[in-house]
Design a protein around this motif. Structure first.
Motif, short mmCIF file in Angstrom:
data_model
loop_
_atom_site.label_atom_id
_atom_site.label_comp_id
_atom_site.label_asym_id
_atom_site.label_seq_id
_atom_site.Cartn_x
_atom_site.Cartn_y
_atom_site.Cartn_z
N ALA A 31 17.22 -16.19 27.22
CA ALA A 31 16.10 -16.73 28.01
C ALA A 31 16.22 -18.14 27.74
N SER A 32 15.20 -18.82 28.69
CA SER A 32 15.51 -20.14 28.65
C SER A 32 14.77 -20.64 27.15
N ALA A 33 15.85 -21.62 26.46
CA ALA A 33 15.47 -22.24 25.28
C ALA A 33 15.68 -23.95 25.15
N THR A 34 15.00 -24.47 24.23
CA THR A 34 15.20 -25.86 24.29
C THR A 34 16.45 -26.28 23.79
N ALA A 35 17.43 -27.00 24.39
CA ALA A 35 18.61 -27.51 23.65
C ALA A 35 18.54 -28.26 22.47
N ILE A 36 19.46 -27.88 21.57
CA ILE A 36 19.48 -28.87 20.37
C ILE A 36 19.56 -30.01 20.33
N SER A 37 20.16 -30.71 21.45
CA SER A 37 20.79 -31.91 21.58
C SER A 37 19.48 -32.66 21.87
N GLN A 38 18.35 -31.86 22.62
CA GLN A 38 17.09 -32.37 23.13
C GLN A 38 16.30 -32.55 21.86
N VAL A 39 16.51 -31.51 20.95
CA VAL A 39 15.70 -31.84 19.54
C VAL A 39 16.11 -32.90 18.87
N GLU A 51 6.72 -30.82 17.09
CA GLU A 51 6.57 -29.65 18.05
C GLU A 51 6.92 -28.32 17.68
N THR A 52 6.70 -27.43 18.22
CA THR A 52 7.36 -26.05 18.14
C THR A 52 8.19 -25.61 19.35
N VAL A 53 9.50 -25.12 19.02
CA VAL A 53 10.42 -25.34 19.90
C VAL A 53 11.37 -23.75 19.67
N THR A 54 12.09 -23.25 20.62
CA THR A 54 12.82 -22.27 20.36
C THR A 54 14.45 -22.50 20.86
N VAL A 55 15.28 -22.46 19.93
CA VAL A 55 16.74 -23.02 20.30
C VAL A 55 17.65 -21.63 20.04
N GLU A 56 18.64 -21.81 20.66
CA GLU A 56 19.80 -20.67 20.46
C GLU A 56 20.97 -21.54 19.89
N GLY A 57 21.78 -20.93 18.90
CA GLY A 57 23.14 -21.60 18.55
C GLY A 57 23.85 -20.56 17.60
N VAL A 58 24.77 -21.07 17.20
CA VAL A 58 25.89 -20.28 16.61
C VAL A 58 25.74 -20.68 14.55
N ILE A 59 25.38 -19.87 13.82
CA ILE A 59 25.24 -20.30 12.51
C ILE A 59 26.55 -20.74 12.12
N THR A 60 26.88 -21.94 11.77
CA THR A 60 28.07 -22.44 11.15
C THR A 60 28.11 -22.54 9.81
N MET A 61 27.07 -22.55 9.03
CA MET A 61 27.29 -22.40 7.66
C MET A 61 26.01 -21.75 7.03
N ASP A 62 26.01 -20.91 6.00
CA ASP A 62 24.87 -20.33 5.74
C ASP A 62 24.67 -20.87 4.14
N ALA A 63 23.29 -21.46 3.87
CA ALA A 63 23.11 -22.07 2.56
C ALA A 63 21.95 -21.42 2.19
N ARG A 64 21.92 -20.04 2.30
CA ARG A 64 20.57 -19.23 1.75
C ARG A 64 21.07 -18.51 0.46
N HIS A 65 22.16 -18.89 0.06
CA HIS A 65 22.40 -18.28 -1.31
C HIS A 65 21.84 -18.73 -2.38
N GLY A 66 21.88 -18.19 -3.59
CA GLY A 66 21.08 -18.52 -4.73
C GLY A 66 21.65 -20.16 -5.15
#
Length: 589
Positions: A31-39, A51-66
């Motif tokens: 659905a419609s979303a704010t472009a990351i480049s616009q953010v 501001e509160t936004v909704t974005v879509e994209g691909v996770i390139t690196m996950d840094a949620r590890h311990g």
């Protein structure tokens, strides 16, 4: 006249705008979303901050590890970019929610925030996995940054560094898992330029053109120490000047610096190997080694009394410190040793200098210059091999009236080499450091590249030169060597005063220094190499000078290998025995 319909529309419009991001997120993937480049926008700060936004994209690196950064990096796929080279296509999403993995497309709603210069999405209200995504191709980058522009347009994006970079700093390697890289070695500006605006501009340009190799961790004291992979050790180390290639990952901005969070370990190449001891020419009959000991304090002299004001915090540390200093001092086979940062605890049998002399071996003695050592915790001293040189007369130190404060009084002693009827005078100096604590008036940083207390160092240099002229001048005096830690780089005022008085920089006589290459430096500070430690030879003695070197065993080595570091190293090895490199000076008598 305002109609009821217009009034209701005006009342509800802000509420509808407030809930639009939630509706967009609820609408689902695609659905419609704010472009990351616009953010990101074209400037260093987001135009949508707060501001509160909704974005879509691909996770390139996950840094949620311990121990990680508690979030992930999200980038717009290549086919969805805005084709504007001034805008980044990626964000950091700060969240501990477990939804999504690297390579997956996700839809995220949250608030835009600038966190110490990093544009991120926080206060996440919704994350939805949208299936498998296509990782964007890494953008090629080079150092120095093209056109001198900081890489804001690549913030949080996948990048690949072209060619090799040079390790210029490893001070934070064991504490934060960081290495500082640049296109080549960075030389202290005032090592090659006179203090002033040009030196300051060079310093600032160096600062802008750096990249930190990070470890995707937000914790202190990572173990194992990550670089070089699989971990730093005595046999798998990295020296300043070594090269790193195949660097790819996320271009991140944290704690005021651009850094690379790697996707895989880069390749390290030894380009600055540990050097052999400088050879002693056949014509050299006298070798002098000068070294800042890095605060050699021996407790009460009987294995107790730790921690002391400086140096080792326990007896075992002191034992290792002393052993490694001895390895560094003995290896060049000197006849005389000039030292700074020796504990100022007298000259009795339990003093730090007496302990060092015993550890050096049976032939070693020390000069007892017990008067006028000053009130500082450290002092300068001389040791010598009694079977090779003879002490002539007593040692001298200037009185309080002839040496300015703050400062450590120098020590002077006449020596006669074996087989010679001539003498030389050695003066060991240690000027005030550049640290700014307590600096007032002319001692404050003048922003010309010399740091704090440049006025005090200049006054101390003038006092040393005047005092030297007042010392006894025997008929058989060949000349004077002023050596030690001047806490000044080669183009700063103290060295200019010494040159004007006829003193030759011994190391630079044999090893030149240009804007792009400056070997034989004695110290590294925040990624820059320069010389603080010198052998300065008077006119009469210069004719007898046959060699001078800096033995790069300490400043280029990571402090993690020091006697207080976490990486064990054999006591008989000289590496990182101090933070200064020794200066080795050869004469022919």
């Amino acid at each position: 006249m305002i109609t009821l319909r217009a009034f209701v529309k005006g009342l509800l419009a802000p509420l509808l705008l407030l809930w639009l991001p939630v509706f967009a997120a609820a609408a689902g993937c695609g659905a419609s979303a704010t472009a990351i480049s616009q953010v990101q926008g074209e400037k260093s700060s987001s135009p949508l901050a707060g501001e509160t936004v909704t974005v879509e994209g691909v996770i390139t690196m996950d840094a949620r590890h311990g121990g990680g950064f508690q979030g992930f990096y999200l980038q717009q796929p290549d086919r969805e970019t805005d084709d504007n080279p001034q805008t980044s296509e990626a964000l950091f999403v700060y969240t501990n929610r477990a939804t999504g993995n690297r390579g997956e497309r996700v839809r995220v709603s949250g608030r835009v925030k600038e966190f110490h210069g990093l544009t991120e999405l926080t206060d996440i209200s919704a994350i939805e996995t949208c299936g498998k995504g296509v990782l964007p191709e890494p953008a090629p980058v080079t150092l120095p940054w093209p056109r001198g522009q900081q890489p804001e347009h690549l913030e949080n994006m996948r990048v690949a560094v072209s060619g090799e970079l040079t390790v210029i700093d490893h001070y934070n390697l064991d504490r934060y898992g960081e290495l500082t890289l640049a296109a080549g070695d960075q030389i202290i500006a005032t090592e090659i330029l006179k203090p002033g605006q040009k030196a300051r501009a060079r310093h600032q340009n160096q600062e802008r053109n750096r990249l930190l190799l990070d470890d995707v961790m937000g914790t202190r004291n990572p173990r194992p120490i990550p670089w070089p992979a699989p971990g730093l050790s005595a046999d798998n180390s990295v020296r300043a000047g070594d090269h790193v290639s195949q660097i790819s990952g996320i271009l991140d901005f944290r704690f005021g610096a651009w850094r690379l969070q790697p996707e895989s370990p880069p390749v390290f190449r030894t380009a600055n190997p540990r050097p052999e001891v400088p050879s002693r020419s056949e014509s050299a009959t006298l070798r002098i080694v000068t070294l800042n000991l890095g605060n050699l304090f021996n407790g009460d002299g009987n294995g107790r009394g730790f921690p002391t004001a400086r140096g080792a915090e326990m007896a075992a540390e002191y034992k290792q410190q002393q052993s490694r200093l001895v390895a560094a001092l003995i290896a060049p086979n000197p006849d005389i040793i000039a030292v700074t940062e020796m504990e100022n605890d007298g000259y009795g049998p339990e003093s730090a200098i007496a302990g060092l002399a015993r550890a050096l071996g049976e032939h070693w003695r020390y000069v007892k210059a017990s008067s006028r050592t000053g009130k500082d915790a450290i002092r300068s001293d001389l040791l010598y091999r009694q079977d090779r040189v003879t002490v002539v007369g007593k040692a001298h130190r200037p009185g309080p009236s002839s040496f300015p404060k703050p400062g450590r009084p120098p020590v002077a002693q006449l020596f006669r080499p074996a087989g010679s009827h001539e003498t030389l005078r050695i003066i060991v100096a240690h000027l005030k450091s550049k640290a700014c604590r307590g600096a007032k008036g002319p001692n404050r940083d003048q922003e010309d590249g010399q740091g704090c207390y440049s006025h005090s160092r200049e006054q101390a240099t003038r006092a040393i030169l005047d005092w030297t002229e007042s010392l006894p001048q025997p008929d058989n005096l060949a000349g004077t060597l002023i050596t030690g830690d001047m806490n000044s780089y080669a183009r700063e005022k103290p060295l200019q005063l010494m040159a004007a008085a006829g003193y030759t920089n011994a190391v630079r006589r044999f090893h030149g220094c240009t804007e792009t290459a400056c070997d034989h430096t004695s110290y590294r500070y925040r990624g820059r190499s320069g010389t603080l430690d010198y052998s300065l030879v008077s006119r009469g003695l210069a004719d007898r000078l046959v060699g001078a070197n800096v033995w790069s065993i300490n400043a280029e080595e990571p402090k993690a290998l020091s006697y207080q570091g976490p990486v064990p190293l054999a006591d008989d090895k000289p590496w990182r025995s101090s933070d200064h490199n020794p200066v080795i000076t050869d004469f022919s008598f």
